[in-house]
Scaffold this motif. Structure first.
Motif, PDB file in Angstrom:
ATOM      1  N   ASP A   1      -6.560   3.521  -8.038  1.00 46.98           N
ATOM      2  CA  ASP A   1      -6.510   2.705  -6.823  1.00 46.98           C
ATOM      3  C   ASP A   1      -7.701   1.791  -6.748  1.00 46.98           C
ATOM      4  OD1 ASP A   1      -5.049   5.882  -5.053  1.00 46.98           O
ATOM      5  OD2 ASP A   1      -4.220   4.516  -6.591  1.00 46.98           O
TER       6      ASP A   1
ATOM      7  N   THR B   1      -7.685  -2.339  -6.239  1.00 47.22           N
ATOM      8  CA  THR B   1      -8.111  -3.098  -5.416  1.00 47.22           C
ATOM      9  C   THR B   1      -9.513  -3.927  -5.486  1.00 47.22           C
ATOM     10  OG1 THR B   1      -7.606  -1.072  -3.813  1.00 47.22           O
ATOM     11  CG2 THR B   1      -9.355  -2.679  -2.904  1.00 47.22           C
TER      12      THR B   1
ATOM     13  N   VAL C   1      -4.630  -1.334  -2.101  1.00 51.09           N
ATOM     14  CA  VAL C   1      -5.124  -2.187  -0.988  1.00 51.09           C
ATOM     15  C   VAL C   1      -5.243  -3.718  -1.321  1.00 51.09           C
ATOM     16  CG1 VAL C   1      -6.799  -2.597   0.625  1.00 51.09           C
ATOM     17  CG2 VAL C   1      -6.389  -0.216   0.073  1.00 51.09           C
TER      18      VAL C   1
ATOM     19  N   ARG D   1      -0.023   2.109  -3.327  1.00 46.21           N
ATOM     20  CA  ARG D   1      -1.413   2.657  -2.992  1.00 46.21           C
ATOM     21  C   ARG D   1      -2.283   1.843  -3.277  1.00 46.21           C
ATOM     22  NH1 ARG D   1      -0.883   6.464   0.496  1.00 46.21           N
ATOM     23  NH2 ARG D   1      -2.831   7.385  -0.085  1.00 46.21           N
TER      24      ARG D   1
ATOM     25  N   PHE E   1       0.669  -1.223   0.223  1.00 46.51           N
ATOM     26  CA  PHE E   1      -0.119   0.003   0.051  1.00 46.51           C
ATOM     27  C   PHE E   1       0.882   1.237  -0.069  1.00 46.51           C
ATOM     28  CE2 PHE E   1      -3.681   2.436   0.292  1.00 46.51           C
ATOM     29  CZ  PHE E   1      -3.235   3.626   1.171  1.00 46.51           C
TER      30      PHE E   1
END
Lengths: 261, 356, 355
Positions: free
Chosen positions: C149, C153, C94, C92, C88
């Protein structure tokens, strides 16, 4: 928290904006050092200085985007140093940004609507605003003021740069502003657009004061009655536009070295 | 990439002058949804109990709970994985406060006492989730809400005094009132249809009210919203509260349809499936979650047979879901709604060219 | 300001001791309370408990065991969470597939250990197989979604679902336990006093060697990472990338290569943690969610993108989980949950995180 009556009583007596001993540090960097500044209600002032002089940081401290590390900020006599930005806006402060911060996926009308709604009641209302509502008239008026009627329903992301800058100004004029902070409003504008900007600024009602940060001296000095020069986070000189233009120290430090005229 | 496309509805009621009256305009613009509504109302005439409960009922309930997620994610930019948990909590509270097979836990309150309190408790939890994530950057919301959801799952699994551990609660009946047993297939169907349609309409309407527009502003530019007078954190938390009410109602209907609830109703896979439903359907319009729910329910009901027919192991349902989800995220991130919009755009522009 | 490697205080011009001293100066009452609490706690651990204590707190043996179990569990959580926070911090992203990587590494390590009879060799295989998966994920997929981002994810989410299901297919739903190697088997004496018998003889704590060894290894890995990130060229690049990704590409460094390396390393760590978990507890379906949750909570409490934060968070969560399991059976997860909620309410960026 002072009542509206108290605040209005204070307005006539004191300064619109008053900074005392304001400093702002970012780690080891001192962006502002011990700045003391007062602006009267209705006064039009330019804050000039080269890049890194602390102009935008000063603005951010006044609006509350970043709190100062020390010192106090007063707005029409009220201590707002620790108030969040939205509280200051509701007390009549407005600002524009150097790089337009707009709601790119919403239409021009929605953008202006949000600005008008933000300083009035009913922000959490679940009832849609009727077309006949006074607010919608204010929205329409603001859109015509900045000549964006033709693109009112278009998403902001599709507008040209100059049009976005005009919308940026419209957002700052929403509701009943008492004092506006303009952060480089002329950035990226064509000469025609610049004269439009000067026209809008000089046409503002006399009770609305403003601070304008600008690199373009030609625009800045035409629309203000007083100037504050900053250098390295401190206030370097203050005076009228003609005094500042003629001052040899200013010429050496700012006009000469950066070549702006 | 338009993963969180805003819902671009018609302008604030200021339509351009046209030849037909305003009502006729409204009907023609919304023809599709009105036809769907008519179909749904007449559906019990042609469908048997299985289709009413297992297909339609589940679709509408999951659609409602996913709608609460779509509202937060699509209009607010906040991807909350806690919505299924809110629904599950409401369901558990109905079991604990109302009637179930466990007299030593359940309080046996009448439905008109249990339902409001269950909604209040679940909404309080949803608002708490909002309060905890509202002050952090967007990407943390997924993490924080997932942590909350998973913690709740473990709580229900390990806790026996209140949640009865992994057995959960069974024999939770839907109530009788107005002379109707709302647990029977047809009345329950209409009850669910009513709330699903209501939540859809409310979300659609509110999206253009000050509350909804402010939320979209917060999504697009929270710093600017602060600078034009909005308390961004307050708006985010309020959005969570509003979404929680929808999810809570969905959770209660869920428990009345299933007549049971257990930790596995709020497990991690269910929580994540809800996100998949919302994303696949499309985060840009309130119909998205219902579309996603329909796809999911159809797959879940018929995938076993379909997979076996193709010669694959019928138990690899989750892999199928995962693959489908990946395909959407990689190639059409705005989901089915996005595909529909693009097709409509293409149809309109080809109409324009053919007219010239 | 580099947050990943605890440089914040130093960068503010003064070094860590200075800030600490200033804090004590500003908050003398709190400092006193904390000092008293620490001293009391240390006494609680080292000294034999007087008679009254046992009535209130239960046997010291149980407490000490819970504490040590918690600390060593913290070591395990650190191994898993550190990869998560590294990925992360730099990208960036997750990584919701982190739990799947943990489980996959554990299973691979189990198979390797089974095949060769070597527990240690399992670690090598676990690291390599997870690193390969991690590299593939970054190179084939995430490289094309730079800057998106949320989308990345969601992809990790989809992948975790698929991985999870495929692992059930291959290894089934039963729990697998990895055997502790013979040379680490059994308890060893420690200098911690458990009780004083009526005969005057002191009873010392005997604690499983394998858990102590793994904890030591986790600490060693943590220190090694700190050294690598602060003293090597690659480490400098990573820290710079965490601070400002754009600068990194402007300076001409091959950003994508760095990302692949970091993802591979983070994934490999998670895989090795899988073997640890398989030895301490067991491996089964559902453990991927469990350790993903653990990573999330540890990193929320400790601070996103901060490795010292991951260490602190892991310790806190490990201990609170064990204390909860031993003393509050029906509400064991509630303690960790409450800690997470309190941290979020008072300091949303995490204890050692920076906004």
């Amino acid at each position: 928290m002072s009542s509206i009556a108290e605040r209005m009583a204070a307005a006539g007596t004191g300064n619109a904006i008053e900074l005392r001993g304001v400093s702002r540090r970012f780690g080891a960097l001192a962006a502002l050092s011990d700045v003391t500044l007062s602006v009267r209600p209705g006064e039009r002032r330019a804050v000039l200085g080269s890049n890194g002089a602390g102009k935008t940081t000063l603005l951010n401290c006044v609006t509350g985007d970043f709190p100062p590390t020390s010192g106090t900020v007063r707005f029409f006599g009220e201590d707002v140093t620790i108030l969040p930005p939205h509280e200051r806006i509701r007390r009549g402060l407005r600002r524009t940004y150097q790089i337009s911060l707009l709601f790119s996926r919403l239409s021009v009308r929605d953008n202006v609507y949000l600005a008008c709604r933000g300083v009035s009641r009913g922000r959490f209302s679940f009832i849609r605003t009727r077309a006949s509502d006074g607010l919608m008239q204010s929205v329409a008026d603001l859109i015509s003021l900045v000549h964006l009627e033709n693109v009112a329903e278009r998403p902001v992301g599709e507008l040209a740069h100059g049009q976005q800058r005009q919308l940026e100004i419209a957002l700052a004029l929403a509701g009943a502003p008492r004092f506006i902070l303009f952060d480089e409003p002329a950035a990226g504008l064509s000469p025609t657009e610049r004269s439009d900007l000067v026209a809008i600024l000089t046409a503002l009602p006399a009770h609305i004061g403003y601070i304008i940060i600008e690199h373009d001296m030609a625009v800045a000095l035409r629309v203000v009655e007083s100037v504050t020069m900053m250098h390295n986070g401190r206030i370097f000189k203050e005076g009228t536009p003609s005094e500042i233009e003629a001052d040899p120290e200013v010429q050496e430090l700012y006009l000469g070295s950066s070549g702006h005229a | 990439m338009a993963l969180l496309q805003s819902a671009q509805e018609s302008a604030l009621g200021i339509g351009s002058a046209q030849r037909s009256g305003p009502f006729a305009q409204w009907v023609s613009r919304n023809a599709a949804i009105l036809l769907l509504g008519l179909f749904m109302i007449l559906f019990p005439a042609i469908a048997n109990d299985f289709f009413l409960r297992q297909i339609a009922g589940w679709t509408m309930i999951l659609g409602m709970i996913a709608l609460s997620l779509t509202f937060l994610a699509g209009y607010g930019g906040m991807v909350s994985l806690a919505q299924m948990t809110v629904a599950g909590l409401a369901g558990y509270m109905i079991a604990v406060l109302g009637v179930s097979s466990l007299p030593k836990v359940s309080l046996f309150w009448p439905w008109w006492a249990a339902v409001p309190l269950a909604i209040v408790i679940a909404t309080a939890f949803g608002t708490l989730a909002g309060a905890l994530s509202a002050r952090t950057e967007g990407i943390y919301t997924i993490m924080i809400t997932l942590a909350l959801a998973t913690s709740f799952f473990y709580l229900t699994l390990q806790n026996w005094p209140i949640f009865n551990g992994f057995s959960g609660f069974t024999t939770i009946p839907a109530p009788h009132f107005l002379g109707v047993d709302w647990g029977k297939a047809v009345p329950l169907y209409y009850l669910i249809l009513f709330f699903a349609a209501l939540s859809y309409a409310v979300v659609l309407y509110v999206s253009r009210a000050p509350f909804g527009l402010a939320l979209q502003g917060v999504r697009d530019n929270p710093r600017r919203m602060e600078a034009i007078g909005y308390n961004v954190t307050a708006h985010r938390i309020a959005a969570y509260a509003f979404a929680a009410v929808i999810a809570a109602i969905g959770g209660i209907l869920l428990v009345w349809q299933n007549n049971q609830i257990s930790p596995f109703s709020v497990g991690v896979d269910v929580v994540i499936n809800l996100l998949i439903i919302a994303v696949v359907g499309g985060l840009g319009h309130p119909i998205g979650p219902f579309i996603g729910a329909l796809i999911y329910v159809m797959l879940r009901t018929f995938a076993l047979d379909a997979l076996v027919a193709v010669g694959l192991d019928g138990r690899r349902f989750q892999t199928l879901i995962g693959l489908g989800f990946l395909v959407i995220v990689l190639f059409s991130p705005d989901g089915v709604v996005g595909i529909w919009r693009r097709l409509r755009e293409r149809a309109r522009s080809s109409q324009r060219t053919s007219r010239r | 300001m580099s947050t990943v490697f605890g440089e914040g205080e130093a960068a503010r011009g003064g070094g860590r001791t200075d800030a600490f001293g200033r804090w004590i100066g500003h908050h003398p009452i709190w400092a006193l309370i904390i000092a008293v609490a620490v001293i009391f706690f240390v006494w609680l651990v080292l000294a034999p408990w007087p008679a009254g204590f046992e009535d209130v707190l239960g046997k010291k043996l149980i407490f000490i065991n819970a504490l040590f179990n918690g600390i060593t569990l913290g070591g395990l959580y650190f191994l898993v969470a550190t990869g998560f926070t590294l990925i992360f911090g730099l990208m960036r992203n997750v990584n919701l597939a982190h739990g799947s990587l943990y489980l996959f590494g554990g299973y691979m390590g189990y198979e390797a250990g089974d095949l060769t009879g070597s527990w240690l060799f399992g670690y090598v295989i676990a690291f390599i197989s997870c690193a390969i998966v991690g590299m593939a994920m970054q190179f084939l997929i995430f490289r094309r979604m730079e800057g998106q981002d949320l989308r990345q994810t969601l992809v990790t989410l989809g992948l975790s679902i698929i991985f999870s299901d495929l692992m059930v297919w291959v290894w089934g739903g039963n729990a697998i336990q990895i055997d502790t190697p013979d040379y680490l088997e059994g308890p060893v004496p420690t200098p911690i006093i458990v009780a004083v018998k009526s005969s005057g003889e002191t009873v010392f704590l005997y604690y499983p060697l394998v858990r102590l060894v793994i904890f030591a290894a986790a600490v060693a890995i943590g220190v090694g990472m700190w050294l690598a990130l602060n003293r090597t060229r690659v480490g400098v690049m990573i820290r710079a990338g965490v601070d400002d990704r754009n600068m990194l590409s402007v300076l001409g460094y091959r950003v994508q290569l760095l990302f692949i390396l970091v993802f591979a390393f983070g994934a490999g760590l998670a895989g090795m943690a899988g073997i640890v978990g398989g030895t301490f507890q067991s491996l089964s379906l559902g453990e991927d969610s469990h350790f993903l949750l653990a990573s999330l909570v540890v990193v929320i409490v400790g601070g996103m993108g901060s490795i010292p934060g991951a260490a602190l968070g892991a310790l806190i969560i490990g201990v609170s989980e064990q204390i909860g399991t031993v003393y509050f059976q029906n509400y064991s997860t509630v303690l960790s949950f409450l800690i997470m909620v309190i941290v979020l309410a008072l300091r949303p960026q995490g204890l050692l995180g920076r906004r």
